[in-house]
Design a protein around this motif. Sequence first.
Motif, short mmCIF file in Angstrom:
data_model
loop_
_atom_site.label_atom_id
_atom_site.label_comp_id
_atom_site.label_asym_id
_atom_site.label_seq_id
_atom_site.Cartn_x
_atom_site.Cartn_y
_atom_site.Cartn_z
N TYR A 59 -4.19 45.18 36.32
CA TYR A 59 -5.65 45.32 36.37
C TYR A 59 -6.37 44.94 35.09
CZ TYR A 59 -5.09 47.45 40.91
OH TYR A 59 -4.77 47.65 42.23
N PHE A 60 -5.65 44.98 33.95
CA PHE A 60 -6.28 44.62 32.68
C PHE A 60 -5.69 43.36 32.06
CE2 PHE A 60 -7.26 49.15 33.07
CZ PHE A 60 -8.60 49.17 32.72
N GLY A 61 -4.68 42.80 32.70
CA GLY A 61 -4.07 41.58 32.19
C GLY A 61 -3.34 41.74 30.88
N LEU A 62 -2.84 42.95 30.61
CA LEU A 62 -2.16 43.22 29.34
C LEU A 62 -0.74 42.65 29.33
CD1 LEU A 62 -3.16 46.92 28.74
CD2 LEU A 62 -3.91 44.94 27.45
N ASP A 63 -0.32 42.21 28.16
CA ASP A 63 1.08 41.86 27.94
C ASP A 63 1.77 43.16 27.50
OD1 ASP A 63 3.57 41.03 27.15
OD2 ASP A 63 2.85 39.65 25.61
N ILE A 64 2.40 43.83 28.44
CA ILE A 64 2.97 45.16 28.16
C ILE A 64 4.19 45.11 27.25
CG2 ILE A 64 1.98 46.24 30.19
CD1 ILE A 64 4.73 45.92 31.56
N THR A 65 4.70 43.89 26.98
CA THR A 65 5.82 43.78 26.04
C THR A 65 5.38 44.00 24.61
OG1 THR A 65 5.62 41.38 25.76
CG2 THR A 65 7.02 42.16 27.58
N THR A 66 4.05 44.08 24.38
CA THR A 66 3.54 44.31 23.02
C THR A 66 3.25 45.79 22.76
OG1 THR A 66 1.22 43.95 23.64
CG2 THR A 66 2.51 42.00 22.98
N LEU A 67 3.78 46.66 23.60
CA LEU A 67 3.58 48.11 23.43
C LEU A 67 4.04 48.56 22.05
CD1 LEU A 67 2.84 50.86 24.80
CD2 LEU A 67 5.29 51.04 25.34
N ILE A 68 3.17 49.29 21.35
CA ILE A 68 3.51 49.84 20.04
C ILE A 68 3.88 51.31 20.16
CG2 ILE A 68 2.59 50.46 17.77
CD1 ILE A 68 0.84 48.00 17.90
N SER A 69 3.07 52.07 20.92
CA SER A 69 3.34 53.50 21.00
C SER A 69 2.76 54.11 22.27
CB SER A 69 2.77 54.23 19.78
OG SER A 69 1.36 54.18 19.80
N VAL A 70 3.35 55.25 22.63
CA VAL A 70 2.82 56.12 23.68
C VAL A 70 2.48 57.41 22.96
CG1 VAL A 70 3.30 57.32 25.84
CG2 VAL A 70 4.29 55.05 25.43
N ASP A 71 1.20 57.78 22.98
CA ASP A 71 0.72 58.93 22.22
C ASP A 71 0.22 60.03 23.15
OD1 ASP A 71 1.17 57.37 19.94
OD2 ASP A 71 -0.89 56.63 19.93
N ALA A 72 0.28 61.25 22.67
CA ALA A 72 -0.26 62.42 23.37
C ALA A 72 0.24 62.51 24.81
CB ALA A 72 -1.80 62.40 23.34
N LEU A 73 1.50 62.14 25.02
CA LEU A 73 2.10 62.16 26.36
C LEU A 73 2.36 63.61 26.79
CD1 LEU A 73 3.29 60.59 28.74
CD2 LEU A 73 5.45 60.51 27.48
#
Length: 116
Positions: A59-73
Motif C-alpha cells: 500500500y505504501f510501495g516501501l522496500d521492506i528490505t531496508t528495515l532498520i528497526s521495530v520500535d515499541a512493539l
Amino acid sequence: MTDFVYQAELELIEQSSNRVELNLTIPENLYYFQGHFPEAPILPGVAQLDWVMNYLAQYFGLDITTLISVDALKFQHIVRPGYQVTLTLEQLKPKKYSFNYSSNHGQHASGKVVFA
C-alpha cells in the motif's frame, strides 16, 4: 489433509496518502495456527509483523528490505481463529510507520517500524 492458507481474508476499509485501514478475517485453517498451540490456537506475533511488512510494501510501495528497526512493539491480546481484526497502518514521518491491530476483543498488537 487440510488445505492451509497463509493470509487473512482482506478488505480495504480506507486508504489515503498516509493511512491505510484494513479488515482482516482470520481463517480457521490459517497455516500459522499449526502447532501454535493445538489445544488453543493463537496467531503468532511474527506472522502479525510479517503481514504489517507485506501490507506496507503493497500500500505504501516501501522496500521492506531496508528495515532498520521495530520500535515499541507490544502484543496486548491474542488473536484466535475466526477473529475479525482491523489493521491500521499510518505514516508518521517519511521513513517511519505505525501499526495497530484491534477488534471488538480489544487492542491486539501495536508498534512502529523504521526504514533506511
